[in-house]
Design a protein around this motif. Structure first.
Motif, PDB file in Angstrom:
ATOM      1  N   ALA A 113      79.606  34.072  44.748  1.00 16.82           N
ATOM      2  CA  ALA A 113      79.683  34.091  43.282  1.00 16.82           C
ATOM      3  C   ALA A 113      78.271  34.696  42.668  1.00 16.82           C
ATOM      4  O   ALA A 113      77.297  34.223  43.173  1.00 16.82           O
ATOM      5  CB  ALA A 113      80.155  32.916  42.717  1.00 16.82           C
ATOM      6  N   VAL A 114      78.382  35.659  41.826  1.00 11.24           N
ATOM      7  CA  VAL A 114      77.051  35.995  41.280  1.00 11.24           C
ATOM      8  C   VAL A 114      76.528  34.933  40.419  1.00 11.24           C
ATOM      9  O   VAL A 114      77.350  34.414  39.336  1.00 11.24           O
ATOM     10  CB  VAL A 114      77.398  37.286  40.472  1.00 11.24           C
ATOM     11  CG1 VAL A 114      76.187  37.829  39.524  1.00 11.24           C
ATOM     12  CG2 VAL A 114      77.690  38.495  41.419  1.00 11.24           C
ATOM     13  N   LEU A 115      75.382  34.459  40.423  1.00  8.80           N
ATOM     14  CA  LEU A 115      74.937  33.379  39.521  1.00  8.80           C
ATOM     15  C   LEU A 115      74.100  34.029  38.444  1.00  8.80           C
ATOM     16  O   LEU A 115      74.003  33.262  37.425  1.00  8.80           O
ATOM     17  CB  LEU A 115      73.569  32.597  40.532  1.00  8.80           C
ATOM     18  CG  LEU A 115      74.454  31.948  41.733  1.00  8.80           C
ATOM     19  CD1 LEU A 115      73.365  31.194  42.410  1.00  8.80           C
ATOM     20  CD2 LEU A 115      75.265  30.944  41.365  1.00  8.80           C
ATOM     21  N   GLY A 116      73.596  35.335  38.446  1.00  7.11           N
ATOM     22  CA  GLY A 116      72.737  35.798  37.240  1.00  7.11           C
ATOM     23  C   GLY A 116      71.939  37.030  37.757  1.00  7.11           C
ATOM     24  O   GLY A 116      71.538  37.113  38.750  1.00  7.11           O
ATOM     25  N   GLN A 117      71.480  37.398  36.812  1.00 10.69           N
ATOM     26  CA  GLN A 117      70.450  38.643  37.004  1.00 10.69           C
ATOM     27  C   GLN A 117      69.005  38.207  36.319  1.00 10.69           C
ATOM     28  O   GLN A 117      69.021  38.479  35.130  1.00 10.69           O
ATOM     29  CB  GLN A 117      70.956  39.949  36.475  1.00 10.69           C
ATOM     30  CG  GLN A 117      72.133  40.256  37.049  1.00 10.69           C
ATOM     31  CD  GLN A 117      72.740  41.734  36.597  1.00 10.69           C
ATOM     32  OE1 GLN A 117      71.909  42.704  36.307  1.00 10.69           O
ATOM     33  NE2 GLN A 117      74.159  41.836  36.349  1.00 10.69           N
ATOM     34  N   PRO A 118      68.021  37.585  37.059  1.00  9.87           N
ATOM     35  CA  PRO A 118      66.916  37.121  36.348  1.00  9.87           C
ATOM     36  C   PRO A 118      66.140  38.212  35.856  1.00  9.87           C
ATOM     37  O   PRO A 118      66.277  39.415  36.274  1.00  9.87           O
ATOM     38  CB  PRO A 118      66.147  36.628  37.424  1.00  9.87           C
ATOM     39  CG  PRO A 118      66.727  37.224  38.575  1.00  9.87           C
ATOM     40  CD  PRO A 118      68.091  37.425  38.629  1.00  9.87           C
ATOM     41  N   ARG A 119      65.553  38.054  34.647  1.00  9.32           N
ATOM     42  CA  ARG A 119      64.782  39.153  34.140  1.00  9.32           C
ATOM     43  C   ARG A 119      63.330  39.264  34.613  1.00  9.32           C
ATOM     44  O   ARG A 119      62.229  38.534  34.130  1.00  9.32           O
ATOM     45  CB  ARG A 119      64.428  38.983  32.471  1.00  9.32           C
ATOM     46  CG  ARG A 119      65.940  38.934  32.015  1.00  9.32           C
ATOM     47  CD  ARG A 119      66.025  38.764  30.488  1.00  9.32           C
ATOM     48  NE  ARG A 119      67.283  38.800  29.760  1.00  9.32           N
ATOM     49  CZ  ARG A 119      67.637  38.310  28.526  1.00  9.32           C
ATOM     50  NH1 ARG A 119      66.664  38.152  27.695  1.00  9.32           N
ATOM     51  NH2 ARG A 119      68.862  38.555  28.131  1.00  9.32           N
ATOM     52  N   ASP A 120      63.046  39.876  35.742  1.00  7.22           N
ATOM     53  CA  ASP A 120      61.946  39.784  36.409  1.00  7.22           C
ATOM     54  C   ASP A 120      60.594  40.513  35.819  1.00  7.22           C
ATOM     55  O   ASP A 120      59.594  40.293  36.146  1.00  7.22           O
ATOM     56  CB  ASP A 120      62.172  40.142  37.738  1.00  7.22           C
ATOM     57  CG  ASP A 120      62.684  39.394  38.861  1.00  7.22           C
ATOM     58  OD1 ASP A 120      62.788  38.163  38.431  1.00  7.22           O
ATOM     59  OD2 ASP A 120      63.793  40.009  39.589  1.00  7.22           O
ATOM     60  N   ARG A 121      60.888  41.442  34.892  1.00 10.54           N
ATOM     61  CA  ARG A 121      60.086  42.323  34.398  1.00 10.54           C
ATOM     62  C   ARG A 121      59.866  42.041  32.901  1.00 10.54           C
ATOM     63  O   ARG A 121      59.882  43.011  32.051  1.00 10.54           O
ATOM     64  CB  ARG A 121      60.326  43.685  34.541  1.00 10.54           C
ATOM     65  CG  ARG A 121      60.311  44.383  35.920  1.00 10.54           C
ATOM     66  CD  ARG A 121      60.395  45.836  36.074  1.00 10.54           C
ATOM     67  NE  ARG A 121      60.477  46.279  37.572  1.00 10.54           N
ATOM     68  CZ  ARG A 121      60.994  46.082  38.472  1.00 10.54           C
ATOM     69  NH1 ARG A 121      62.538  45.593  38.385  1.00 10.54           N
ATOM     70  NH2 ARG A 121      60.768  46.475  39.714  1.00 10.54           N
ATOM     71  N   GLU A 122      60.070  40.837  32.480  1.00 13.74           N
ATOM     72  CA  GLU A 122      59.490  40.334  31.094  1.00 13.74           C
ATOM     73  C   GLU A 122      59.190  39.082  30.931  1.00 13.74           C
ATOM     74  O   GLU A 122      59.275  38.176  31.867  1.00 13.74           O
ATOM     75  CB  GLU A 122      60.854  40.824  30.353  1.00 13.74           C
ATOM     76  CG  GLU A 122      61.928  39.856  30.596  1.00 13.74           C
ATOM     77  CD  GLU A 122      63.252  40.200  29.852  1.00 13.74           C
ATOM     78  OE1 GLU A 122      63.582  39.050  28.966  1.00 13.74           O
ATOM     79  OE2 GLU A 122      63.466  41.377  29.488  1.00 13.74           O
ATOM     80  N   GLY A 123      58.615  38.787  29.912  1.00 16.70           N
ATOM     81  CA  GLY A 123      58.210  37.103  29.864  1.00 16.70           C
ATOM     82  C   GLY A 123      56.611  36.992  30.058  1.00 16.70           C
ATOM     83  O   GLY A 123      55.885  37.854  30.511  1.00 16.70           O
ATOM     84  N   PHE A 124      56.321  35.774  29.815  1.00 13.44           N
ATOM     85  CA  PHE A 124      54.851  35.309  30.140  1.00 13.44           C
ATOM     86  C   PHE A 124      54.219  35.728  31.335  1.00 13.44           C
ATOM     87  O   PHE A 124      53.257  36.291  31.655  1.00 13.44           O
ATOM     88  CB  PHE A 124      54.724  33.954  29.375  1.00 13.44           C
ATOM     89  CG  PHE A 124      53.334  33.217  29.763  1.00 13.44           C
ATOM     90  CD1 PHE A 124      52.322  33.651  29.254  1.00 13.44           C
ATOM     91  CD2 PHE A 124      53.119  32.321  30.794  1.00 13.44           C
ATOM     92  CE1 PHE A 124      50.917  33.304  29.427  1.00 13.44           C
ATOM     93  CE2 PHE A 124      51.870  31.960  31.230  1.00 13.44           C
ATOM     94  CZ  PHE A 124      50.809  32.350  30.159  1.00 13.44           C
TER      95      PHE A 124
END
Length: 363
Positions: A113-124
């Motif tokens: 099951a797909v758990l999510g798509q982390p936003r690796d190219r944004e944030g602190f």
């Protein structure tokens, strides 16, 4: 080489790199605790609770789930996380798309099951990582920071040479009381610099090695990978790779006792146009960072070669955990953070001492 020459070398090599080293120390501090920060901010994605002993899903189901989450894209890498219940897949518009085009999808290793798509190219943390690794300038930025690391090592060694005569007279670690503030800070600067000498050399040297990651990968591709794939040279690339589960099983059978770290699809930088590259690693803390690539024919599914990576590639792999101190758990991370703060104090006091000396000379 005279002490006066060593003094000039120490002064100017330190001044040339201090501003950027302060930036590296400040950005490196939160990166030491990136896992803990991710959990506190809720950025870490966790696997769904399932009954104990639930068997892993077929890897081709996992790949299909990730591709369904990103229609029209292809998988480039399949990575085993520290959490065995989560698989990380990197997808891109094409098999040979550059790293900047990759998107991450996390899939449950047991249910597919797909758990999510982390936003690796944004944030602190992303901003801190880019500033720390390449100043948002790509490979030129990495090479520039590598040169700064070399200056840092040179400044550290020359500082230790200058402190030698002072320590030989039985005054190692002494802070001269009752003198001017500049002399007291000079002694403190010297003591902290010598105490952190080994750590600074390790972090500085591993930082230089990490800055050369792309060049090391290029040498490995032209050297070992070219030799492993020589029989397929000139043949058209595999357009429809076979089952990845079969490729992983072939690698496991060839290297019993080792665990899978990641799989690179054909036409990616870690593989060839004709092979899956299955990278295995040891199961002990000592061998966990030592990788061994197994090449599996992407069309027929059979193992074609398996050999340890050369020394220069292993040096890069071993330098990465040493640089951030992320191989010994939270206690080592805390030690790395304290040493990082002490280094900031050494750098700041060095600039202040140089400024006070120039002001006194001018007066």
């Amino acid at each position: 080489m005279s002490l006066r020459a060593w003094s000039r070398l120490h002064t100017w090599s330190s001044l040339a790199c201090t501003l950027f080293l302060l930036l590296l120390c400040l950005t490196g501090l939160p990166l030491i605790f990136h896992e803990e920060i991710g959990r506190l901010t809720g950025a870490e994605i966790e696997a769904t609770a399932l009954p104990p002993g639930t068997p892993p899903a077929d890897l081709d189901r996992v790949v299909a789930a990730a591709r369904a989450a990103r229609p029209g894209e292809v998988v480039q890498y399949l990575i085993w996380e520290d959490d065995p219940a989560i698989l990380r897949l990197s997808l891109a518009p094409a098999a040979d798309s550059p790293p900047d085009a990759l998107t991450t999808v996390l899939v449950d290793a047991r249910s597919a099951a797909v758990l999510g798509q982390p936003r690796d190219r944004e944030g602190f943390l992303y901003w801190m990582l880019r500033l720390h690794t390449d100043l948002f300038a790509g490979i030129p930025g990495k090479l520039f920071l590598g040169a700064i690391g070399l200056l840092f090592v040179l400044a550290t060694v020359s500082g230790a040479v200058l402190y030698g005569p002072f320590a030989r007279h039985g005054r190692f670690g002494a802070v001269r009381a009752g003198r001017t503030a500049r002399l007291r800070w000079l002694d403190l600067h010297n003591i902290l610099g010598v105490v952190t000498l080994s750590w600074v050399l390790v972090v500085g040297a591993t930082g230089v090695v990490n800055a050369l990651a792309e060049q090391v990968l290029a040498v490995w591709r032209a050297d070992q990978l070219a030799a492993m794939t020589a029989p397929w040279r000139g043949q058209p690339p595999v357009e429809a790779p076979g089952p990845v589960q079969a490729a992983v099983e072939a690698a496991r059978q060839a290297a019993p006792g080792m665990e899978i770290f990641f799989v690179a699809w054909p036409q990616t930088p870690f593989s060839s146009p004709h092979h899956y590259a299955v990278f295995l690693r040891g199961g002990t803390p000592l061998t966990h960072r030592v990788l061994m690539p197994a090449l599996v024919d992407a069309a027929e599914g059979g193992l074609t070669d398996l050999r340890p990576m050369p020394w220069y590639a292993q040096a890069l792999l071993l330098s990465q955990p040493l640089h951030f101190g992320d191989y010994g758990g939270l206690p080592l991370k805390l030690a790395w953070a304290v040493l990082d703060l002490v280094t900031i104090l050494v750098l700041g006091s060095g600039v202040w001492l140089w400024w006070r000396r120039r002001r006194g000379t001018a007066a």
